[in-house]
Design a protein around this motif. Structure first.
Motif, mmCIF file in Angstrom:
data_model
loop_
_atom_site.group_PDB
_atom_site.id
_atom_site.type_symbol
_atom_site.label_atom_id
_atom_site.label_comp_id
_atom_site.label_asym_id
_atom_site.label_seq_id
_atom_site.Cartn_x
_atom_site.Cartn_y
_atom_site.Cartn_z
ATOM 1 N N THR A 28 0.828 -1.172 0.066
ATOM 2 C CA THR A 28 -0.112 0.001 0.093
ATOM 3 C C THR A 28 1.065 1.228 0.040
ATOM 4 O OG1 THR A 28 -0.033 -0.108 2.461
ATOM 5 C CG2 THR A 28 -1.937 -0.969 1.101
ATOM 6 N N PHE A 29 2.022 1.185 -0.846
ATOM 7 C CA PHE A 29 2.795 2.492 -0.905
ATOM 8 C C PHE A 29 1.978 3.798 -1.158
ATOM 9 C CE2 PHE A 29 6.568 4.697 -1.413
ATOM 10 C CZ PHE A 29 6.560 5.483 -2.724
ATOM 11 N N SER A 30 1.268 3.653 -1.879
ATOM 12 C CA SER A 30 0.536 4.980 -2.389
ATOM 13 C C SER A 30 -0.310 5.495 -1.307
ATOM 14 C CB SER A 30 -0.231 4.710 -3.604
ATOM 15 O OG SER A 30 -1.406 3.958 -3.365
ATOM 16 N N ASP A 31 -0.628 4.563 -0.298
ATOM 17 C CA ASP A 31 -1.343 5.285 0.941
ATOM 18 C C ASP A 31 -0.606 5.865 1.915
ATOM 19 O OD1 ASP A 31 -3.452 2.330 1.073
ATOM 20 O OD2 ASP A 31 -3.532 4.065 0.027
ATOM 21 N N TYR A 32 0.593 5.812 1.827
ATOM 22 C CA TYR A 32 1.531 6.339 2.642
ATOM 23 C C TYR A 32 2.046 7.729 2.647
ATOM 24 C CZ TYR A 32 2.221 2.146 5.213
ATOM 25 O OH TYR A 32 2.022 0.822 5.881
ATOM 26 N N ALA A 33 2.266 8.571 3.467
ATOM 27 C CA ALA A 33 3.102 9.881 3.462
ATOM 28 C C ALA A 33 4.200 9.765 3.585
ATOM 29 C CB ALA A 33 2.560 10.760 4.337
ATOM 30 N N MET A 34 5.154 10.135 2.789
ATOM 31 C CA MET A 34 6.720 9.838 2.747
ATOM 32 C C MET A 34 7.575 10.975 2.946
ATOM 33 S SD MET A 34 6.759 6.527 1.958
ATOM 34 C CE MET A 34 8.475 6.375 1.868
ATOM 35 N N GLY A 35 8.370 11.074 4.004
ATOM 36 C CA GLY A 35 9.322 11.856 4.287
ATOM 37 C C GLY A 35 10.686 11.942 4.266
ATOM 38 N N TRP A 36 11.593 12.707 4.276
ATOM 39 C CA TRP A 36 13.040 12.702 4.391
ATOM 40 C C TRP A 36 13.115 13.683 5.353
ATOM 41 C CZ3 TRP A 36 16.168 9.633 1.527
ATOM 42 C CH2 TRP A 36 15.886 9.066 0.412
ATOM 43 N N PHE A 37 14.265 13.060 6.271
ATOM 44 C CA PHE A 37 14.734 13.876 7.259
ATOM 45 C C PHE A 37 16.417 13.615 7.336
ATOM 46 C CE2 PHE A 37 11.046 14.753 9.931
ATOM 47 C CZ PHE A 37 10.145 13.859 9.426
ATOM 48 N N ARG A 38 16.992 14.561 8.137
ATOM 49 C CA ARG A 38 18.454 14.213 8.108
ATOM 50 C C ARG A 38 18.865 14.727 9.431
ATOM 51 N NH1 ARG A 38 20.327 19.489 4.441
ATOM 52 N NH2 ARG A 38 19.746 21.280 5.916
ATOM 53 N N GLN A 39 20.276 14.070 9.645
ATOM 54 C CA GLN A 39 20.816 14.277 10.927
ATOM 55 C C GLN A 39 22.352 14.545 10.930
ATOM 56 O OE1 GLN A 39 19.609 11.047 14.076
ATOM 57 N NE2 GLN A 39 20.430 12.686 15.613
ATOM 58 N N ALA A 40 22.848 15.504 11.092
ATOM 59 C CA ALA A 40 24.063 16.016 11.140
ATOM 60 C C ALA A 40 24.805 15.495 12.342
ATOM 61 C CB ALA A 40 24.213 17.187 10.788
ATOM 62 N N PRO A 41 26.034 15.160 12.535
ATOM 63 C CA PRO A 41 26.718 14.893 13.695
ATOM 64 C C PRO A 41 26.559 15.837 14.808
ATOM 65 C CG PRO A 41 28.261 14.479 11.862
ATOM 66 C CD PRO A 41 27.136 15.354 11.334
ATOM 67 N N GLY A 42 25.882 15.427 16.105
ATOM 68 C CA GLY A 42 25.691 16.367 17.074
ATOM 69 C C GLY A 42 24.504 17.120 17.199
ATOM 70 N N LYS A 43 23.758 17.156 16.286
ATOM 71 C CA LYS A 43 22.396 17.642 15.903
ATOM 72 C C LYS A 43 21.355 16.774 16.070
ATOM 73 C CE LYS A 43 24.309 21.655 13.538
ATOM 74 N NZ LYS A 43 24.222 22.313 12.206
ATOM 75 N N GLU A 44 20.325 17.298 16.133
ATOM 76 C CA GLU A 44 18.958 16.631 16.114
ATOM 77 C C GLU A 44 18.400 16.216 14.780
ATOM 78 O OE1 GLU A 44 16.824 18.181 20.504
ATOM 79 O OE2 GLU A 44 15.835 18.527 18.566
#
Length: 128
Positions: A28-44
């Motif tokens: 059910t891929f089309s039913d999902y919201a998809m997000g990109w996140f990132r995390q740098a060293p020492g950061k949230e």
């Protein structure tokens, strides 16, 4: 169960481009919201951008500071989501994560805690 696998990371010079891909298993891929996140060293971990499900019109939500350089898209038939990154800067260096969530309202797509599934991440390094 949904599994996400990111690819396309690597090292690039400032000003260069990369395209990250996220392959998603599940019916059910089309039913999902998809997000990109990132995390740098020492950061949230921080929100990059998201694209909502097909039933929600596939609306894109951007982090304002990135919208001129980054683009998100999805191919529901191939169960892929992409992050095109242009004009990369050293401060873009981070591990980039793909995430998936069901029945996500618009106000929640920026929140990492609202996503149910995560990939293991792919490293992006921007350096001269």
């Amino acid at each position: 169960q949904v599994q996400l696998v990111e690819s396309g990371g690597g090292s690039v010079l400032p000003g260069g481009s990369l395209r990250l891909s996220c392959a998603v298993s599940g019916d059910t891929f089309s039913d999902y919201a998809m997000g990109w996140f990132r995390q740098a060293p020492g950061k949230e971990r921080e929100f990059v951008m998201a694209i909502r499900s097909r039933s929600s019109g596939g609306r894109v939500v951007y982090e304002d500071s990135l919208k001129d350089r980054f683009t998100i898209s999805r191919d529901n038939a191939k169960k892929l989501v992409y992050l095109q990154m242009n004009s990369l800067k050293p401060e873009d260096t981070a591990v980039y994560y793909c995430a998936a969530g069901l029945r996500m309202i618009l106000s929640s797509v920026r929140q990492a805690s609202q996503y149910s599934y995560w990939g293991e991440g792919t490293q992006v390094t921007v350096s001269s």
